[in-house]
Design an enzyme around this catalytic site. Structure first.
Site, short mmCIF file in Angstrom:
data_model
loop_
_atom_site.label_atom_id
_atom_site.label_comp_id
_atom_site.label_asym_id
_atom_site.label_seq_id
_atom_site.Cartn_x
_atom_site.Cartn_y
_atom_site.Cartn_z
CG MET A 94 4.90 22.93 -3.54
SD MET A 94 3.43 23.56 -4.36
CE MET A 94 2.41 24.00 -2.95
CE LYS A 147 -0.43 -0.04 5.05
NZ LYS A 147 -1.36 -0.09 6.21
NE ARG A 159 -7.20 0.40 11.59
CZ ARG A 159 -5.95 0.32 11.16
NH1 ARG A 159 -5.16 1.39 11.18
NH2 ARG A 159 -5.46 -0.83 10.71
CE1 TYR A 164 7.76 32.09 -1.19
CE2 TYR A 164 8.38 29.77 -1.13
CZ TYR A 164 7.82 30.85 -1.80
OH TYR A 164 7.33 30.69 -3.06
#
Length: 377
Positions: free
Chosen positions: A319, A37, A135, A271
């Site tokens: 980013m 996964k 869960r 930044y």
């Protein structure tokens, strides 16, 4: 040729080594479900799955339908289980693509049964039992046995397996994990008493495999679900310190220096004025940022490896880009920078990065963006 000057390097020999470590621990006749996964925890689901299947994996485990469909397009015959919740609207896709689904309620089973009957096909399911994670799952009690009987009576479904999930098997004290297994085994035995059997019975994740295979808690299990250990990490620091099994690092985050510039004293880098140059500073710019999975909070907090030298990551991570200070570092444009991964090159590994951020290696590697190319060595 790389499409960007940043990438994830994946050591395929280490993937094979770690899978072999699983095989050396679990019973010789056990089935192994490689959990791939989250893009194989950042390693790349297709290539990692290919390797695990070559090494003897019997099953692949994912969290969601889109992950399963990606795998199915490459592995048309391999059993694939969606370990997470599958909405009722996904039923036809599950059936048409021969995917196995996790079920935890009679209501969901009834919907899936109806869809299977309409398609004139069968849907394989694994029943989830909640033994202490709290869960998802059926409680291990008499009421659930009656529910399972009703699910078994539904047409169009093939109950292929039953499983639970250990919530704390990586702890130093195994009381909770052993109590979970005690509850699961007792429930399986109650089902067996009523002639209810399953092809697959599974509970052990990486923590269970690494720490609970020496007892008899796994006596009724025949399928094991390694995840994080396949990618070279122990589920917890406690396990790393006490476990004799050697795991090898798989994932390294790397980038190239795309520009080197000299910034005069008294300037701010990046930044938000978070790095002030108190001297003339040689700055290397990397084409790698938080959208790629390099956490923004790592700015001004870690050192990276360049030509077997350490250089500080400075300013706030942008980013798509970040900065390193190159004063006293031998480096040039195009040189490779290791943000984390290979310890032999003096870099931090993902677990050390995670510790700085008060998180775990799972998060550090599984959040590496798909826009980063995977380079397999």
């Amino acid at each position: 040729m790389l499409k960007r000057a940043s990438f994830v390097e994946v050591d395929t020999a280490s993937l094979r080594h770690n899978f072999s470590a699983v095989k050396s621990i679990v019973p010789k006749d056990a089935h192994i479900m490689a959990v791939v996964k989250a893009n194989a925890y950042g390693a790349g689901a297709i290539k990692a799955s290919e390797i695990f299947l070559q090494e003897g994996a019997n099953y692949l485990g994912v969290a969601a339908l889109d992950e399963a469909l990606e795998l199915r397009s490459h592995f048309p015959k391999t059993p694939i289980l969606i370990l997470g919740y599958s909405p009722n609207t996904n039923a036809s896709m599950l059936i048409d693509n021969d995917l196995s689904a996790m079920i935890f309620s009679l209501e969901q089973a009834e919907v899936f049964s109806q869809m299977a009957l309409k398609s004139q096909k069968r849907l394989k399911i694994h029943l989830k039992i909640d033994t202490g994670m709290h869960r998802l799952g059926l409680e291990p009690n008499f009421k659930s046995i009656e529910i399972i009987k009703k699910i078994r009576a539904l047409k169009g479904l093939e109950i292929e397996g039953i499983f639970t999930h250990l919530s704390n098997a990586d702890a130093k004290i195994k009381t909770h994990a052993k109590n979970q297994m005690k509850a699961f085994n007792a429930f399986l035995e109650q089902l067996l008493d009523q002639k209810i059997e399953f092809q697959y019975r599974h509970a052990y994740n990486s923590a269970g495999i690494l720490s609970l295979c020496n007892g008899n808690e796994n006596r009724l299990l025949n399928l094991y679900r390694p995840g994080i250990m396949l990618y070279g990490f122990y589920p917890s620091n406690e396990m790393k310190e006490s476990c004799p099994t050697i795991l090898k690092n798989v994932i390294s985050l790397k980038a190239q220096i795309v520009q080197i510039r000299s910034v005069k004293k008294g300037e701010f880098i990046g930044y938000g004025e978070h790095f002030y140059t108190n001297e003339e500073t040689l700055v290397g710019v990397l084409a790698l940022g938080y959208a790629d999975g390099l956490m923004r909070a790592l700015g001004n907090r870690i050192q990276v490896a360049i030509n077997n030298q350490l250089a500080p990551l400075i300013g706030k991570v942008c980013m798509d880009q970040c900065f390193v200070k190159l004063n006293d570092i031998q480096a040039k444009e195009g040189d490779e920078v290791i943000l984390f991964g290979d310890k032999s090159a003096r870099a931090n590994d993902a677990s050390e990065i995670a510790a700085l951020l008060n998180t775990i290696a799972y998060e550090t590697i599984s959040t590496l963006s798909k826009r980063l190319e995977r380079v397999y060595i």
